[in-house]
Design a protein around this motif. Structure first.
Motif, short mmCIF file in Angstrom:
data_model
loop_
_atom_site.label_atom_id
_atom_site.label_comp_id
_atom_site.label_asym_id
_atom_site.label_seq_id
_atom_site.Cartn_x
_atom_site.Cartn_y
_atom_site.Cartn_z
N LYS A 263 -11.66 -45.27 -86.95
CA LYS A 263 -10.23 -45.36 -87.27
C LYS A 263 -9.55 -46.36 -86.35
N ARG A 266 -10.27 -49.86 -87.48
CA ARG A 266 -9.55 -50.23 -88.71
C ARG A 266 -8.08 -50.55 -88.42
N GLU A 267 -7.44 -49.70 -87.59
CA GLU A 267 -6.00 -49.82 -87.39
C GLU A 267 -5.63 -50.70 -86.21
N MET A 271 -2.30 -48.80 -83.30
CA MET A 271 -2.44 -47.60 -84.12
C MET A 271 -1.33 -46.59 -83.81
N GLU A 272 -0.74 -46.03 -84.86
CA GLU A 272 0.33 -45.05 -84.69
C GLU A 272 -0.24 -43.64 -84.78
#
Length: 512
Positions: A263, A266-267, A271-272
């Motif tokens: 993840k 990907r972000e 990232m949030e």
């Protein structure tokens, strides 16, 4: 019948082992002027084991009332010093804190996932522990990160309130002990790894089950360690579980860590909605970090958070609610305070807590009477004196928070639930003095998860009081009266019987 010879052989071996240790490990003569703490009458071989009771902290409390607040105890082959008064706790956590900055070694071997070399909570006082404490304070469990996770806790509280509404509409009885444990599990799982412990997410449920198994296994190993060499026999008997539980936990968390790493790729770095696992993974991958933590240390840290953030948090919430329900005047006064601050149009929010001094007083008083972990340990790292007595290096200090926070020299009517005591300047100052008010321990080794536990207590207890009345089932006295406050045998303060009550809707502010 065939098992009887094995049982007899075990107890014969137990007797021989303890007897040999008693003969060859009797204390040698101490130097002139050596003054150990006083000690109750003991028996050969077992020492003071016969003085213990099933509810450990109450047994220790009775011992301190009879023999004094500082006692030397010998639990079979295991020596310890029992501390049971606020002045002694103050001396330890202020003047002598560096002498008692380490905890007892984990009952698991260091080569296992749960060993002391990987556990942050049990790690010796040193560079690794200091680094992780700083990370917890500034990034993982600090006030800022807990604010970012506020919506997670609120969603789980609303889910809990909706379940209570459904049960109340059917006039059924809610098992608050089970439901609040689910609330704590779900909130903790989501804050740590963005997964709920109930529902369709099987990973989180597996983690919850493994935490329970770990508790059971650790308690057995801790008991066996009292009998010295017999611990090896116990470890041989439990060898399959000792190997299987860490292995299953390792595999489970390796999969979850890999998912989080994917993840993050990907972000990207912006990232949030990061959970605690995302933050610690950033520290793990930081090549410029002050100390490079290992993957095993990360996994054990998450186990520490689960064990400290589920059962103990749910116990704390249950005891607070039990005290409020059992004292209707306090319950009513708290609801009036919530209404005066929040009004009647919206659900109470964590941001409202600073404006609720009576709520804060109720929490402090309930935790004073009912610390979820009433006994905590320290290791004396070097010879020192405490209250004029000699404390030898390496001995275990058993701190009885239950006794410390019921010290009649400090608290008026120490066994009574009186939240108003924390509304006066004098008594409120005592609460801020963590050497007297110690529901989370004290000194350098005070529980680092205070913010996480307190945040869930704040949002859940206020919402429950705001929205529901409770008719207690199976409590003391008649229908709808006091909650049964009996506690389970053991070293933690958990309710002996489930908290059963019918939820009666007062104001629905959560499903509109």
């Amino acid at each position: 019948m065939t098992a009887i010879p094995y049982v007899l052989a075990f107890f014969t071996l137990l007797f021989i082992t303890v007897f040999i240790q008693y003969i060859f490990k009797r204390p040698c003569k101490k130097p002139a002027g050596y003054c150990p703490p006083p000690s109750p009458p003991s028996l050969p071989l077992i020492g003071h084991l016969h003085l213990l009771t099933p509810v450990a902290y109450k047994g220790f409390h009775a011992l301190s009332n009879k023999y004094g607040p500082l006692l030397y105890l010998r639990l079979a082959t295991y020596p310890a010093v029992l501390v049971s008064s606020a002045p002694l706790a103050t001396e330890i956590f202020k003047a002598l804190d560096v002498h008692f900055a380490s905890r007892i070694k984990s009952p698991f071997d260091d080569n296992l996932l749960f060993g002391s070399s990987t556990s942050f909570f049990n790690a010796p006082y040193g560079d690794y522990w200091k680094f992780m404490k700083k990370i917890c304070t500034t990034e993982l469990l600090g006030t800022s990160q807990m604010k970012k996770l506020k919506n997670v806790r609120r969603e789980e509280v609303v889910r809990f309130l909706s379940k209570m509404l459904e049960i109340g509409q059917k006039n059924e009885v809610a098992n608050l002990s089970a439901e609040i444990l689910t609330l704590a599990n779900n909130s903790t799982c989501r804050m740590i790894m963005s997964a709920r412990c109930s529902g369709e997410d099987n990973q989180a449920e597996k983690c919850r089950a493994l935490v329970s198994e770990s508790f059971d296994l650790a308690s057995k190993l801790a008991l066996l360690s009292v009998f010295g060499p017999l611990k090896r026999i116990g470890m041989w008997y439990l060898r399959k579980k000792i190997a299987a539980v860490p292995k299953r936990y390792d595999e489970l968390f390796e999969n979850i860590l890999l998912e989080h790493e994917e993840k993050a790729k990907r972000e990207g770095p912006n990232m949030e909605n990061k959970d605690l696992m995302d933050i610690l993974l950033e520290v793990y991958h930081d090549e410029n970090a002050e100390i490079r933590i290992t993957r095993k240390q990360m996994k054990t840290f998450f186990l520490d958070l689960f064990t400290g953030g589920t059962n103990t948090t749910s116990d704390a919430i249950l005891w607070i609610l039990a005290e409020l329900v059992s004292h209707p005047a306090a319950f009513k006064k708290l609801r009036e305070e919530i209404d005066s601050v929040v009004g009647a149009e919206r659900l109470v929010d964590e941001a409202d807590i600073p404006s609720m001094p009576y709520f804060q007083a109720c929490v402090k008083e309930a935790m004073r009477l009912n610390p979820p972990v009433p006994l905590f340990d320290r290791i004396c790292c070097e010879n020192c004196k405490l209250a004029g007595y000699d404390i030898p290096k390496g001995i275990t200090m058993i701190m009885n928070a239950y006794s410390i926070m019921r010290d009649p020299e400090i608290w008026d009517n120490p066994n009574d639930f009186i939240p108003e005591r924390f509304l006066t300047e004098v008594d409120n100052a005592r609460a801020k003095n963590l050497q007297v008010y110690v529901p989370f321990g004290g000194g350098r080794r005070m529980c680092p998860g205070i913010n996480m536990t307190s945040s869930l207590i704040n949002c859940s207890v206020t919402a429950v009081v705001q929205c529901f009345d409770w008719k207690v089932i199976g409590g003391e006295g008649s229908y709808g009266s006091k909650v049964n406050m009996d506690t389970k045998p053991g070293v933690v303060k958990s309710m002996d019987k489930p908290f059963m009550a019918i939820p009666v809707l007062h104001n629905n502010l959560f499903s509109v």
